[in-house]
Design an enzyme around this catalytic site. Structure first.
Site, PDB file in Angstrom:
ATOM      1  NE  ARG A   1      48.548  -7.196  10.599  1.00  0.00           N
ATOM      2  CZ  ARG A   1      48.224  -6.434   9.587  1.00  0.00           C
ATOM      3  NH1 ARG A   1      47.708  -5.242   9.796  1.00  0.00           N
ATOM      4  NH2 ARG A   1      48.418  -6.832   8.347  1.00  0.00           N
ATOM      5  NE  ARG A   2      46.912 -12.220   8.022  1.00  0.00           N
ATOM      6  CZ  ARG A   2      47.262 -13.314   7.375  1.00  0.00           C
ATOM      7  NH1 ARG A   2      46.381 -14.247   7.116  1.00  0.00           N
ATOM      8  NH2 ARG A   2      48.499 -13.485   6.964  1.00  0.00           N
TER       9      ARG A   2
ATOM     10  CE  LYS B   1      68.373  -4.169   1.627  1.00  0.00           C
ATOM     11  NZ  LYS B   1      67.333  -5.109   1.195  1.00  0.00           N
TER      12      LYS B   1
ATOM     13  CB  SER C   1      65.108  -8.347  -3.904  1.00  0.00           C
ATOM     14  OG  SER C   1      64.764  -6.985  -3.727  1.00  0.00           O
TER      15      SER C   1
ATOM     16  CG  ASN D   1      62.967  -2.989  -1.713  1.00  0.00           C
ATOM     17  OD1 ASN D   1      62.214  -2.029  -1.590  1.00  0.00           O
ATOM     18  ND2 ASN D   1      63.347  -3.724  -0.683  1.00  0.00           N
TER      19      ASN D   1
ATOM     20  CB  ALA E   1      62.925 -14.106   4.280  1.00  0.00           C
TER      21      ALA E   1
END
Ligand SMILES: NC(=O)c1ccc[n+]([C@@H]2O[C@H](COP(=O)([O-])OP(=O)(O)OC[C@H]3O[C@@H](n4cnc5c(N)ncnc54)[C@H](O)[C@@H]3O)[C@@H](O)[C@H]2O)c1
Ligand SMILES: O=P(O)(O)OC[C@H](O)CO
Length: 380
Positions: free
Chosen positions: A42-43, A202, A265, A267, A151
């Site tokens: 996007r940038r 998960k 993570s 989350n 990642a």
């Protein structure tokens, strides 16, 4: 591979839409597997950094990207002549991004691959369903990738496996052949529902584990919630049409272990902040990256209600997010449950011999449909 110094051969072009931590990492996986990768960012400053410095310092600090990876803010340029298109934007923004992508893909039959792990909050749809709905394309063209895929670990080239799922075995195999290299191995299956819901669910259990961490409880509580969480995940996914085996595979148990264990993570991190007493808005404000679980809680509970599946752990996550439950009360069961002892197994198993028989029949039918290859379970 990125470690070599000789000029890389130019492989087939693939496009990745979304240059956050996972989109960029997946771009590196594909480039290290031999593809010529064009990212859409996007940038402009991020696109320039990827193309010129081979870095994405905001999302993947310290990682060198392959020379065969470039980025652009021009969607048409990114998608033109791509052999495969991978999508890695936050789930709640997928629909608006697909509307922009549609004119460039409607006259092609290239595979569209979702790398995302959320459901759309307003509709409860899985990402592959949103893709099919907006692009109005053949579902056999759509694939999803999932698994224990933090990642940064993969960007550091630590050996990892994933599963590529599509209703079409040919599509899954074509994507899996492209998305593999010496540190990343893609398996395949045809259970798109189970593979996508594994990744969504998960995240919710990882938020619960983060809450446990934030509160300061130990390993017994975590192991109890992870184990019962897998039962919840399986009950829910099977009720939605998934194969139970998928939830025991990379997209289920595998990803549950990785996400619940790792401080990487998002989350898990969001849950830890909740457990430390921060409210929902404060947690969202502190998160620099996408924590999909926060938006998926409500639609998942809504879907669970529609099919009559109990999800006591996910329900508790919602109550903590809503501020109606003290995080210290988190448990592998709802403390408001009555005191009747429950069976430990999944609802699916509790159907007794019928469940096992149904699965055996389903497997035989799938094998027949797929020319002797089983549909369920991750296959190399
Ligand atoms: N990071 C991981 O380890 C990982 C692994 C597997 C799957 N995933 C999934 O991948 C998806 C993307 O996550 P991520 O980790 O890359 O997130 P991220 O927060 O690192 O990056 C999100 C990217 O999307 C962009 N973005 C934000 N809003 C947008 C919008 N409205 N339109 C277009 N782009 C927008 C951001 O600028 C950023 O580049 C999520 O569904 C996540 O669950 C992430
Ligand atoms: O950082 P999370 O919590 O979004 O998890 C990342 C991946 O989904 C792990 O497989």
């Amino acid at each position: 591979m990125s470690r070599k110094n000789s000029a890389p051969a130019v492989g087939p072009k693939v496009a990745v839409v979304g240059a956050g931590s996972w989109g960029t990492t997946f771009g590196k996986i594909l480039a290290d597997g031999g593809a010529s990768v064009v990212m859409w960012a996007r940038r402009p400053e991020l696109a320039a950094e990827i193309t010129e410095s081979k870095r994405n310092s905001r999302y993947l600090s310290g990682i060198n990207l392959p020379r065969t990876m470039t980025a652009t803010t021009d969607l048409a340029e990114a998608l033109r002549d791509a052999e495969q298109i991978y999508l890695s934007v936050p789930s709640q923004s997928l629909r608006e991004n697909l509307a922009a992508i549609k004119p460039y893909v409607e006259r092609t039959d290239v595979p569209i691959v979702s790398l995302m792990k959320g459901v759309e909050k307003s509709t409860g749809l899985r990402m592959s369903q949103v893709i099919e709905q907006v692009l109005q394309c053949d579902p056999a063209r759509i694939a999803v990738a999932s698994g224990p895929n933090l990642a940064l670990e993969i960007a550091r080239e630590q050996p990892t496996a994933a599963v590529i799922s599509s209703l079409s075995p040919e599509t899954a195999e074509a994507v899996a052949r492209r998305a593999r290299n010496r540190y990343f191995r893609s398996f395949v299956n045809t259970d798109v529902i189970g593979t996508e819901f594994g990744g969504v669910l998960k995240n919710l259990i990882a938020v619960a584990i983060g809450i446990v961490d934030g509160v300061g409880y130990g390993e017994n509580t975590k192991a109890s919630i992870i184990t019962r969480g897998l039962v919840e995940m399986t009950d829910f996914a099977v009720a939605q049409g998934a194969q139970p085996e998928t939830l025991q595979g990379l997209a289920g148990l595998g990803d549950l272990i990785a996400t619940c264990q790792s401080p990487l993570s998002r989350n898990n991190t969001a849950g830890r902040l909740l457990g430390q007493g921060y409210g929902y808005k404060e947690v969202v404000a502190q998160m620099q990256q996408t924590a999909e679980g926060l938006a998926s809680v409500a639609p998942v509970l809504q879907l669970a209600k529609q099919v009559g599946v109990d999800m006591p752990i996910v329900q508790q996550v919602k109550m903590v997010l809503d501020g109606t439950m003290d995080p210290r009360d988190i448990a592998p069961h709802l403390t408001t449950d009555d005191d009747q002892p429950q069976g430990e197994r999944t609802q699916n198993d509790q159907t007794g011999g019928g469940g096992a028989l149904r699965r055996a029949l389903q497997r035989a039918l799938d094998q027949f449909r797929h020319g002797g290859r089983g549909a369920a379970g991750d296959r190399p």
